[in-house]
Every structure is written in structure tokens, then in C-alpha cells.
Design a protein around this motif. Structure first.
Motif, short mmCIF file in Angstrom:
data_model
loop_
_atom_site.label_atom_id
_atom_site.label_comp_id
_atom_site.label_asym_id
_atom_site.label_seq_id
_atom_site.Cartn_x
_atom_site.Cartn_y
_atom_site.Cartn_z
N LEU A 1 -8.95 -0.37 3.89
CA LEU A 1 -8.40 -1.14 5.01
C LEU A 1 -7.44 -2.22 4.52
O LEU A 1 -6.41 -2.48 5.15
N ALA A 2 -7.77 -2.85 3.39
CA ALA A 2 -6.88 -3.87 2.83
C ALA A 2 -5.56 -3.26 2.40
O ALA A 2 -4.49 -3.85 2.60
N ALA A 3 -5.62 -2.07 1.80
CA ALA A 3 -4.37 -1.39 1.41
C ALA A 3 -3.53 -1.05 2.64
O ALA A 3 -2.31 -1.21 2.63
N SER B 1 -2.01 -4.20 3.94
CA SER B 1 -0.95 -4.63 3.04
C SER B 1 0.33 -3.84 3.27
O SER B 1 1.43 -4.41 3.26
N ILE B 2 0.20 -2.55 3.52
CA ILE B 2 1.38 -1.72 3.80
C ILE B 2 2.02 -2.15 5.12
O ILE B 2 3.24 -2.30 5.21
N VAL B 3 1.20 -2.37 6.14
CA VAL B 3 1.73 -2.81 7.43
C VAL B 3 2.41 -4.17 7.30
O VAL B 3 3.51 -4.40 7.82
N ILE C 1 -1.71 -10.62 9.34
CA ILE C 1 -2.02 -9.35 8.69
C ILE C 1 -2.29 -9.56 7.21
O ILE C 1 -3.24 -8.99 6.65
N PHE C 2 -1.49 -10.40 6.55
CA PHE C 2 -1.74 -10.66 5.13
C PHE C 2 -3.03 -11.45 4.93
O PHE C 2 -3.75 -11.24 3.95
N PHE C 3 -3.36 -12.36 5.84
CA PHE C 3 -4.64 -13.08 5.74
C PHE C 3 -5.81 -12.12 5.95
O PHE C 3 -6.83 -12.22 5.26
N LEU C 4 -5.67 -11.18 6.88
CA LEU C 4 -6.71 -10.16 7.08
C LEU C 4 -6.88 -9.29 5.84
O LEU C 4 -8.00 -8.98 5.43
N GLN D 1 -10.14 -7.90 1.11
CA GLN D 1 -10.25 -7.84 -0.35
C GLN D 1 -11.37 -8.75 -0.84
O GLN D 1 -12.13 -8.37 -1.74
N LEU D 2 -11.48 -9.92 -0.26
CA LEU D 2 -12.52 -10.85 -0.65
C LEU D 2 -13.91 -10.28 -0.39
O LEU D 2 -14.81 -10.37 -1.24
#
Length: 166
Positions: free
Chosen positions: A68-70, A73-75, A98-101, A106-107
């Protein structure tokens, strides 16, 4: 190039680096090393032979969060490139969220995996795990870049109607 444009460019570059590191981390089998082999999110390799890992709860959560993080990140990267290419109505807050999500996912993934494997004897974290941890601050910093650029744009729009007295 103004401050707003520099922040947007920096956010896009950081998002690109986070994307590469997240995908690299997720796709490789070197999250942990132990005597005689190494293991990743999907496969365990021992003695030169790799086999799929049976489903474990924490490993499944880590894998799902990294996928989901990948995707986030693409979006975020596509939205960042769109902001850079089109001067006009900016979607800086959405891109920032989106980048914070992506960073939050990732965290969750990396913390869970680290806690699960930290107490094991003769187990060492390897470069795949480290690249995942390196992608985390890049994602968060990309989010801050787009957020600050959006705040600058909103503040200049808000004060543009006021007369300036010197």
C-alpha cells in the motif's frame, strides 16, 4: 525559480527516491540475515534455495502495508509531477496527505517487522530493511515540501488584494 517551485521540485525528487527505495525494499529478500541464509517479506533463502514463506500475521501486515505504501508513493509521485507540469490549480494538500499516508504505512510495516525480529538471536537486519527505513523520512519530507508549497501559494493569494504601503 521561486520558493514554491523549488519546494514542489524537491518534494517530487524526494517522492521519487522514496518510491524507488520502497519498491526495492519490498521486492528483495534481504530483510534479515541469519547463519546459513536470509529472508524477506515473501521468500526465505537457505543454502542457495529459496522458498515461499508460510503466512504469518505480522509478516502479512508488513507486506500489505509496504504494498500500500508503494502504491501511495506512486500516486503521490504522479500527482507531484502533474503539479510541476501544470501551472495553475495546485493539489498540494492532497499530494502532501498522500505522502504522509505513505510514511504512516511504512512506519507501521517497519516498526512491526523490527519489533517481531529484534529479540531473535543470531538474526541481523540487512539492506532491504534499511532501505525501507530510509524511504520513510523521504516520504514524510516530500509531504512537508508539498504542504509548505501549498501554504506559500495560499498566503500569496490571500495578501494579493491588500494595498502595499511603504
Amino acid at each position: 525559480m521561486g520558493v514554491k517551485r523549488s519546494l514542489q521540485s524537491g518534494g517530487t525528487l524526494l517522492g521519487f527516491l522514496a518510491n524507488i527505495l520502497t519498491i526495492l525494499s519490498m521486492a528483495t529478500n534481504y530483510w534479515i540475515r541469519y547463519s546459513g541464509g536470509h529472508s524477506g517479506l515473501w521468500q526465505e533463502c537457505s543454502g542457495g534455495t529459496c522458498s515461499n514463506i508460510s503466512c504469518q500475521t505480522m509478516l502479512a501486515v508488513t507486506g500489505a502495508c509496504m504494498v500500500l505504501a508503494a502504491g501511495c508513493s506512486i500516486v503521490g509521485l504522479v500527482m507531484g509531477l502533474r503539479i510541476l507540469c501544470q501551472e495553475g490549480d495546485s493539489r498540494g494538500r492532497t499530494t502532501s496527505a498522500i505522502f504522509f499516508l505513505c510514511g504512516l504505512l511504512q512506519l507501521i510495516a517497519l516498526t512491526g517487522y523490527t519489533v517481531k525480529n529484534a529479540g531473535k538471536n543470531d538474526v541481523f537486519f540487512s539492506w532491504s530493511c534499511f532501505s525501507g527505513w530510509l524511504a520513510l523520512p523521504f516520504s514524510v519530507l516530500a509531504g512537508f515540501c508539498f504542504l509548505l508549497a501549498d501554504m506559500i501559494m495560499q498566503s500569496t493569494d490571500a495578501i494579493s488584494g491588500f494595498p502595499v504601503c511603504l
